[in-house]
Motif scaffolding. Structure first.
Motif, PDB file in Angstrom:
ATOM      1  N   GLU B 153      22.428 140.361 -13.069  1.00  8.59           N
ATOM      2  CA  GLU B 153      21.656 139.143 -12.855  1.00  8.59           C
ATOM      3  C   GLU B 153      20.630 139.365 -11.761  1.00  8.59           C
ATOM      4  OE1 GLU B 153      23.937 135.586 -12.686  1.00  8.59           O
ATOM      5  OE2 GLU B 153      22.324 134.383 -11.812  1.00  8.59           O
ATOM      6  N   PHE B 154      19.439 138.877 -12.008  1.00  3.39           N
ATOM      7  CA  PHE B 154      18.397 138.869 -11.003  1.00  3.39           C
ATOM      8  C   PHE B 154      18.111 137.415 -10.664  1.00  3.39           C
ATOM      9  CE2 PHE B 154      13.847 138.239 -10.139  1.00  3.39           C
ATOM     10  CZ  PHE B 154      13.751 138.954  -8.947  1.00  3.39           C
ATOM     11  N   LEU B 155      17.851 137.155  -9.397  1.00  5.11           N
ATOM     12  CA  LEU B 155      17.713 135.772  -8.961  1.00  5.11           C
ATOM     13  C   LEU B 155      16.661 135.711  -7.866  1.00  5.11           C
ATOM     14  CD1 LEU B 155      20.842 133.667  -8.047  1.00  5.11           C
ATOM     15  CD2 LEU B 155      18.925 133.826  -6.491  1.00  5.11           C
ATOM     16  N   ILE B 156      15.771 134.767  -7.965  1.00  3.31           N
ATOM     17  CA  ILE B 156      14.771 134.605  -6.903  1.00  3.31           C
ATOM     18  C   ILE B 156      14.646 133.136  -6.554  1.00  3.31           C
ATOM     19  CG2 ILE B 156      12.887 134.535  -8.582  1.00  3.31           C
ATOM     20  CD1 ILE B 156      11.129 135.894  -6.398  1.00  3.31           C
ATOM     21  N   VAL B 157      14.509 132.856  -5.287  1.00  3.48           N
ATOM     22  CA  VAL B 157      14.428 131.464  -4.838  1.00  3.48           C
ATOM     23  C   VAL B 157      12.987 130.987  -4.935  1.00  3.48           C
ATOM     24  CG1 VAL B 157      14.795 129.883  -2.930  1.00  3.48           C
ATOM     25  CG2 VAL B 157      16.367 131.790  -3.289  1.00  3.48           C
ATOM     26  N   LEU B 158      12.761 129.963  -5.727  1.00  8.61           N
ATOM     27  CA  LEU B 158      11.410 129.441  -5.878  1.00  8.61           C
ATOM     28  C   LEU B 158      11.118 128.370  -4.854  1.00  8.61           C
ATOM     29  CD1 LEU B 158      11.024 129.173  -9.770  1.00  8.61           C
ATOM     30  CD2 LEU B 158      10.520 131.083  -8.234  1.00  8.61           C
ATOM     31  N   ASP B 159      12.163 127.650  -4.458  1.00 13.14           N
ATOM     32  CA  ASP B 159      11.933 126.572  -3.504  1.00 13.14           C
ATOM     33  C   ASP B 159      13.239 126.219  -2.804  1.00 13.14           C
ATOM     34  OD1 ASP B 159      10.317 124.904  -2.124  1.00 13.14           O
ATOM     35  OD2 ASP B 159      10.402 123.266  -3.589  1.00 13.14           O
ATOM     36  N   GLY B 160      13.146 125.832  -1.537  1.00 17.97           N
ATOM     37  CA  GLY B 160      14.333 125.461  -0.781  1.00 17.97           C
ATOM     38  C   GLY B 160      15.056 126.695  -0.264  1.00 17.97           C
ATOM     39  N   THR B 161      16.241 126.470   0.243  1.00 15.76           N
ATOM     40  CA  THR B 161      17.053 127.595   0.698  1.00 15.76           C
ATOM     41  C   THR B 161      18.457 127.420   0.157  1.00 15.76           C
ATOM     42  OG1 THR B 161      17.926 126.598   2.710  1.00 15.76           O
ATOM     43  CG2 THR B 161      15.746 127.592   2.853  1.00 15.76           C
ATOM     44  N   ILE B 162      19.071 128.513  -0.146  1.00 15.91           N
ATOM     45  CA  ILE B 162      20.408 128.454  -0.719  1.00 15.91           C
ATOM     46  C   ILE B 162      21.320 129.442  -0.007  1.00 15.91           C
ATOM     47  CG2 ILE B 162      19.641 127.790  -3.013  1.00 15.91           C
ATOM     48  CD1 ILE B 162      20.160 130.866  -3.664  1.00 15.91           C
ATOM     49  N   PHE B 168      33.498 140.128  -2.528  1.00 14.34           N
ATOM     50  CA  PHE B 168      33.445 141.426  -1.829  1.00 14.34           C
ATOM     51  C   PHE B 168      32.430 141.477  -0.686  1.00 14.34           C
ATOM     52  CE2 PHE B 168      33.810 142.809  -6.461  1.00 14.34           C
ATOM     53  CZ  PHE B 168      35.160 142.502  -6.518  1.00 14.34           C
ATOM     54  N   TYR B 169      31.516 140.520  -0.614  1.00 16.87           N
ATOM     55  CA  TYR B 169      30.493 140.573   0.425  1.00 16.87           C
ATOM     56  C   TYR B 169      30.507 139.285   1.236  1.00 16.87           C
ATOM     57  CZ  TYR B 169      28.378 144.402  -2.266  1.00 16.87           C
ATOM     58  OH  TYR B 169      28.129 145.562  -2.925  1.00 16.87           O
ATOM     59  N   GLU B 170      29.791 139.334   2.320  1.00 13.10           N
ATOM     60  CA  GLU B 170      29.589 138.110   3.067  1.00 13.10           C
ATOM     61  C   GLU B 170      28.503 137.279   2.378  1.00 13.10           C
ATOM     62  OE1 GLU B 170      26.385 140.758   4.373  1.00 13.10           O
ATOM     63  OE2 GLU B 170      28.452 140.968   3.677  1.00 13.10           O
ATOM     64  N   PRO B 171      28.522 135.975   2.576  1.00 14.19           N
ATOM     65  CA  PRO B 171      27.506 135.112   1.961  1.00 14.19           C
ATOM     66  C   PRO B 171      26.120 135.450   2.495  1.00 14.19           C
ATOM     67  CG  PRO B 171      29.317 133.814   2.856  1.00 14.19           C
ATOM     68  CD  PRO B 171      29.518 135.203   3.344  1.00 14.19           C
ATOM     69  N   LEU B 172      25.106 135.112   1.715  1.00 15.18           N
ATOM     70  CA  LEU B 172      23.724 135.388   2.110  1.00 15.18           C
ATOM     71  C   LEU B 172      22.934 134.099   2.125  1.00 15.18           C
ATOM     72  CD1 LEU B 172      22.745 138.523   0.000  1.00 15.18           C
ATOM     73  CD2 LEU B 172      22.887 138.382   2.494  1.00 15.18           C
ATOM     74  N   GLU B 173      22.087 133.963   3.116  1.00 13.11           N
ATOM     75  CA  GLU B 173      21.154 132.833   3.122  1.00 13.11           C
ATOM     76  C   GLU B 173      19.850 133.314   2.494  1.00 13.11           C
ATOM     77  OE1 GLU B 173      21.958 129.829   4.292  1.00 13.11           O
ATOM     78  OE2 GLU B 173      23.938 130.505   4.939  1.00 13.11           O
ATOM     79  N   LEU B 174      19.420 132.645   1.474  1.00 12.83           N
ATOM     80  CA  LEU B 174      18.187 133.048   0.803  1.00 12.83           C
ATOM     81  C   LEU B 174      17.143 131.953   0.923  1.00 12.83           C
ATOM     82  CD1 LEU B 174      19.595 134.637  -2.485  1.00 12.83           C
ATOM     83  CD2 LEU B 174      18.995 135.753  -0.336  1.00 12.83           C
ATOM     84  N   GLU B 175      15.945 132.349   1.337  1.00  7.87           N
ATOM     85  CA  GLU B 175      14.866 131.376   1.445  1.00  7.87           C
ATOM     86  C   GLU B 175      13.836 131.620   0.357  1.00  7.87           C
ATOM     87  OE1 GLU B 175      13.417 131.306   5.379  1.00  7.87           O
ATOM     88  OE2 GLU B 175      15.437 130.898   6.163  1.00  7.87           O
ATOM     89  N   GLN B 176      12.867 130.747   0.315  1.00  7.44           N
ATOM     90  CA  GLN B 176      11.847 130.849  -0.719  1.00  7.44           C
ATOM     91  C   GLN B 176      11.259 132.260  -0.774  1.00  7.44           C
ATOM     92  OE1 GLN B 176       8.884 127.853  -0.537  1.00  7.44           O
ATOM     93  NE2 GLN B 176       7.567 128.817  -2.069  1.00  7.44           N
ATOM     94  N   GLY B 177      11.226 132.827  -1.956  1.00  2.89           N
ATOM     95  CA  GLY B 177      10.652 134.156  -2.139  1.00  2.89           C
ATOM     96  C   GLY B 177      11.676 135.271  -2.065  1.00  2.89           C
ATOM     97  N   SER B 194      19.396 123.381   1.910  1.00  6.42           N
ATOM     98  CA  SER B 194      18.188 122.692   2.350  1.00  6.42           C
ATOM     99  C   SER B 194      18.345 121.194   2.154  1.00  6.42           C
ATOM    100  CB  SER B 194      16.973 123.213   1.576  1.00  6.42           C
ATOM    101  OG  SER B 194      17.258 123.300   0.203  1.00  6.42           O
ATOM    102  N   ILE B 195      17.424 120.451   2.738  1.00  6.09           N
ATOM    103  CA  ILE B 195      17.477 119.008   2.632  1.00  6.09           C
ATOM    104  C   ILE B 195      17.092 118.567   1.230  1.00  6.09           C
ATOM    105  CG2 ILE B 195      16.531 116.862   3.533  1.00  6.09           C
ATOM    106  CD1 ILE B 195      16.088 118.323   6.151  1.00  6.09           C
ATOM    107  N   ALA B 196      16.059 119.210   0.714  1.00  3.32           N
ATOM    108  CA  ALA B 196      15.661 118.918  -0.657  1.00  3.32           C
ATOM    109  C   ALA B 196      16.452 119.832  -1.599  1.00  3.32           C
ATOM    110  CB  ALA B 196      14.164 119.152  -0.838  1.00  3.32           C
ATOM    111  N   ASP B 197      16.375 119.512  -2.852  1.00  2.00           N
ATOM    112  CA  ASP B 197      17.000 120.386  -3.833  1.00  2.00           C
ATOM    113  C   ASP B 197      16.374 121.770  -3.752  1.00  2.00           C
ATOM    114  OD1 ASP B 197      18.428 118.226  -4.657  1.00  2.00           O
ATOM    115  OD2 ASP B 197      17.249 117.870  -6.478  1.00  2.00           O
TER     116      ASP B 197
END
Lengths: 210, 210
Positions: B153-162, B168-177, B194-197
């Motif tokens: 799976e490939f995943l990219i954040v278009l908006d907000g932060t997740i 097996f890994y520590e969680p990751l904070e991903l921001e736009q881009g 994030s505050i918004a979706d």
DNA sequence: CATGTTGGTTCACTATAGGAAATAAAGTTT
DNA sequence: AAACTTTATTTCCTATAGTGAACCAACATG
């Protein structure tokens, strides 16, 4: 039926050829495909022109579909026979990998009209190749040549508007959020039609020569 | 899956490109094979267990053989399906397809915490499955269960932060881009911080490629 | 609860595939 | 040339594939 086939089998053996029975469970395979696509029997019925009841019976191996029916199935479901006949085989799969690319930290590949930024480039042996492309504003001079590569490509416009040329079809204007999926051995080319640069995200499949 | 949209989809596909249905003359091909081997109908009958009459009718396209019959044929004649279906003709490789999805026109799959929008959903048998997901704002209660599926799976954040949890890994904070690539049979889950979706674009490989 | 709605199976019926035997159309033998 | 032989087609019947409608869950919705 069984008496006849038995006889046939006996004859075949007598004639020196091994029976070579296909252990194929066509119905099961078909159901796999249907479920994998999240299709209901009704959906498949629309796509193939076969009755819901027929499909149900085929899936449960209650009837042996006519070859005409099989053709409708493969055409309607967009699969081909080899695919239908060979159950999905497991592959030795690597697992548990992950590769993060922070925004702007991809591998840069500048060219005159595009700027490609390869994402997840540290991970080898991927099945997909994701990259971001900046298409220079107003790049709508004639594109020099079709781009072609084996496999399939998915593309979504992140910003700006572009024109996508594809062989065999008329060009498409794509705006932010629009996306398209196509067979990438079909010639294709991209130009920007917006004032600012356009940004698109693409994902290509890698050819299967591994 | 709404009936209307599906039908519309079918129409759009149909109008966008010719359905690549094989106009195959099975009987003729079969006869070629038989004659090439200097076999008589009686011979083939012995080999396959099908009646002479049946074979005759199949060869003259007077009936459409049952799939069971086709299997007897290929096993009895010692050929395989692709061979049977592709005469001197080119292999039926799907190619030249394209499927446009305008922004917001994907197939919607709402769930409590996510809203999935399947892109390019009209095209069957793709190697990749692209979709856009809206992750509800502040959804960081415990996620109920790992998501797992074969492939990558490939995943990219278009908006907000997740926040992306992966086994097996520590969680990751991903921001736009930001983007990430991972083996998707490894458990994973997504929450919005994030505050918004948050909006993310994902592309999964489909299992079972060659 | 009753009252859709939706996805799947079963039923009763029609259309058609498959088989045994008759027929046709060759080529052989005498 | 008539009497066989060999191979493909046609006929007639039975078995079964394909269909629409009825039926049955499971879920929603009032």
């Amino acid at each position: 039926m069984s008496a006849n086939t038995d006889q046939a089998a006996a004859l075949r053996i007598a004639s020196g050829r091994k029976p070579f029975v296909e252990p194929l469970r066509l119905g099961e395979r078909l159901k796999q495909i249907r479920l994998a696509n999240q299709w209901t029997l009704e959906d498949v019925s629309r796509r193939t022109g076969l009755a819901r009841s027929t499909l149900s019976k085929i899936e449960n191996d209650q009837i042996s579909p006519t070859f005409a029916a099989v053709q409708k199935l493969i055409s309607g479901l967009g699969i081909d026979l080899p695919q239908l006949l060979s159950p999905p085989k497991l592959q030795s799969r690597t697992s548990g990998r992950r590769d993060l690319t922070r925004s702007g930290e991809g591998q840069q590949h500048p060219t005159p009209t595009y700027e490609h930024e390869l994402l997840s480039w540290q991970l080898a042996q991927k099945r997909m190749i994701p990259f971001k492309t900046i298409v220079r504003a107003r790049s709508f001079d004639e594109f020099s040549e079709w781009v072609r590569h084996d496999g399939e490509e998915f593309l979504i416009v992140l910003d700006g508007t572009i024109r996508l040329y594809t062989e065999f079809y008329e060009p498409l204007e794509l705006e932010q959020g629009d996306s398209i999926y196509f067979d990438s051995d079909m010639g294709h080319a991209l130009v920007s039609t917006s004032i600012a640069d356009a940004i698109v995200l693409s994902v290509c499949t890698r050819g299967e020569a591994n």
